[in-house]
Write an enzyme that holds these catalytic residues in place. Structure first.
Site, PDB file in Angstrom:
ATOM      1  N   GLY A 181       0.839  -1.470   0.095  1.00 41.52           N
ATOM      2  CA  GLY A 181      -0.003  -0.070   0.121  1.00 41.52           C
ATOM      3  C   GLY A 181       0.671   1.249  -0.027  1.00 41.52           C
ATOM      4  N   PHE A 182       0.291   2.346   0.122  1.00 41.22           N
ATOM      5  CA  PHE A 182       1.047   3.623   0.197  1.00 41.22           C
ATOM      6  C   PHE A 182       2.059   3.804   1.294  1.00 41.22           C
ATOM      7  CE2 PHE A 182       0.074   7.909   2.077  1.00 41.22           C
ATOM      8  CZ  PHE A 182       1.200   8.692   1.346  1.00 41.22           C
ATOM      9  N   ILE A 183       1.728   3.772   2.265  1.00 41.27           N
ATOM     10  CA  ILE A 183       2.528   3.877   3.642  1.00 41.27           C
ATOM     11  C   ILE A 183       3.500   2.603   3.640  1.00 41.27           C
ATOM     12  CG2 ILE A 183       2.832   4.466   6.023  1.00 41.27           C
ATOM     13  CD1 ILE A 183       0.313   5.813   6.144  1.00 41.27           C
TER      14      ILE A 183
ATOM     15  N   ASP B 291       0.117  -9.018   1.662  1.00 41.64           N
ATOM     16  CA  ASP B 291      -0.827  -7.959   1.138  1.00 41.64           C
ATOM     17  C   ASP B 291      -1.571  -8.675   0.192  1.00 41.64           C
ATOM     18  OD1 ASP B 291      -2.131  -5.792  -0.326  1.00 41.64           O
ATOM     19  OD2 ASP B 291      -0.347  -4.557   0.718  1.00 41.64           O
TER      20      ASP B 291
ATOM     21  N   LEU C  69      -0.156  -2.735   8.732  1.00 38.08           N
ATOM     22  CA  LEU C  69      -0.684  -1.648   8.133  1.00 38.08           C
ATOM     23  C   LEU C  69      -1.798  -2.117   7.270  1.00 38.08           C
ATOM     24  CD1 LEU C  69       2.644  -0.982   8.089  1.00 38.08           C
ATOM     25  CD2 LEU C  69       1.653   1.305   7.265  1.00 38.08           C
TER      26      LEU C  69
ATOM     27  N   TYR D 258     -15.054   3.035  10.456  1.00 39.81           N
ATOM     28  CA  TYR D 258     -13.664   2.831  10.549  1.00 39.81           C
ATOM     29  C   TYR D 258     -13.267   3.184  12.089  1.00 39.81           C
ATOM     30  CZ  TYR D 258      -8.999   3.748   8.793  1.00 39.81           C
ATOM     31  OH  TYR D 258      -7.417   3.604   8.485  1.00 39.81           O
TER      32      TYR D 258
ATOM     33  N   LYS E  74     -11.274   0.650  14.426  1.00 41.47           N
ATOM     34  CA  LYS E  74      -9.787   1.005  14.710  1.00 41.47           C
ATOM     35  C   LYS E  74      -9.720   1.358  16.450  1.00 41.47           C
ATOM     36  CE  LYS E  74      -7.235   1.122  11.025  1.00 41.47           C
ATOM     37  NZ  LYS E  74      -5.881   0.419  10.931  1.00 41.47           N
TER      38      LYS E  74
END
Ligand code: UDP
Length: 336
Positions: A10-12, A31, A76, A149, A153
């Site tokens: 992913g991005f981060i 992933d 992540l 979300y 979390k």
């Protein structure tokens, strides 16, 4: 050091993988490629110390296998992006709750230390001047999908804390605030890649609501090293840390800055939340971090200026040459 990164495509996650490989780790990415892509790992694919496991954190057996023998895990993998969560609340609840429980179990079984990547979204509609790690959560109804979300979390954090206090799991929690940079996609609603993409294409920049809502954007290149240092800091275990940007900016001001930095001739249009997301959608009016705890403990410093972030995102998105000239950058996409 054998390190697992769930959501590493992913991005981060992909920036974290690049960073860990540079530091000499052997890295395994887990992933399911739902929102991530091997393309994000292009810089690192040739590195023999990187391996990629294509699978989900919902697959308990796979997770136990992958984490066995690992020294540390960065978790992540999650369903992210306001648009994705509003459109697919069930999938996001499952991945974000059951997936994280599986990760906690696997780390507990293997003895690996864990960095749990949570979110600033858990503070909800709290508009305090500076959101501290102990600030109250102000959430809307759980029947409104935007808040699922934050709800999920929050449960993840509570789970992690209980694993720490009852099982002695070495787990540290981070709460990123609007982390942005190259490789982030606008497909799931994130504002910076959306607006920069629109500016580069000469389309109107879509600002939702009245545009006076504010955020503090932080650069992925500043956030990732702090994540690693926090996991490596023994006194951080069992605690949560905000990681966010220094400058509070309204979305109207962000749109103006994007137009200016990219040299675009685009206009700005305001779009009702109901049209952008769904009827009854609730936004956060203001979200400003107090990141002093991470700054004091591991020297977290969100030094990259918003204009520079916009420039790097524009460069990554490969704007036309006149835009690259306007941003004063070389024409090399995606190498940050
Ligand atoms: N937003 C916007 N235009 C877009 C995408 C998002 O005005 O094309 C707004 C969104 O409503 C929110 C802010 O920008 O007020 C930040 O949105 P994002 O989804 O990036 O992050 P979050 O809402 O999680 O802070």
């Amino acid at each position: 050091m054998r390190t697992i990164v769930t959501g590493g495509a992913g991005f981060i996650g992909s920036h974290l993988v690049d960073h860990l490989l540079r530091a000499g780790d052997e890295v395994v990415v887990l992933d399911d490629m739902s929102t991530g892509s091997p393309r994000n790992l292009l810089d690192s694919l040739v590195d023999p110390r990187l391996s990629i496991v294509h699978g989900s954190v919902l697959d308990r057996e796979l997770l136990l296998d992958t984490v066995r023998g690992a020294d540390r895990v960065f978790h992540l993998a999650a369903a992210v992006g306001v648009k994705l969560i509003v459109d697919h609340p069930l999938a996001s609840l499952r991945v974000n709750i059951h997936g994280t429980e599986n990760v906690l179990d696997a780390c507990s079984a293997s003895g690996a230390s864990l960095l749990l990547v949570s979110t600033s979204e858990i503070y909800g509609k709290n508009t305090s001047d500076r959101l501290h790690e102990n600030s109250d959560r102000v959430l809307g109804s759980p029947l409104r999908s935007r808040w699922t979300y934050a709800a999920a979390k929050g449960i993840d954090e509570a789970f992690a804390h209980a694993y720490w206090s009852e099982h002695g799991l070495d787990v540290t929690i981070v709460r990123p605030f609007n982390t942005v940079g190259p490789r982030q996609t606008g497909r799931y609603g994130m504002v910076v890649p959306n607006l920069v993409g629109q500016a580069l294409r000469g389309e109107p920049l879509t600002v939702y609501g009245d545009g006076e809502q504010t955020r503090c954007f932080s650069y992925v290149g500043d956030v990732v090293p702090a994540m690693v240092r926090l996991l490596e800091e023994p006194s951080a275990t069992g605690q949560a840390f905000n990681l966010g940007g220094a400058e509070e900016v309204s979305i109207n001001a962000l749109a103006r800055r994007v137009i200016q930095v990219t040299g675009s001739s685009s206009d700005v249009v305001h779009v009702d939340y109901a049209d952008a997301y769904a009827a009854g959608f609730e936004d956060m009016r203001r979200r400003v971090p107090d990141y002093g705890k991470a700054a004091a403990l591991v020297g977290f410093d969100p030094a990259t200026h918003l204009d520079e972030i916009i420039r790097r995102v524009a460069e990554h998105l490969g704007g036309p040459s006149d835009v690259r000239a306007a941003t004063g950058q070389r024409a090399t996409a995606g190498r940050h």
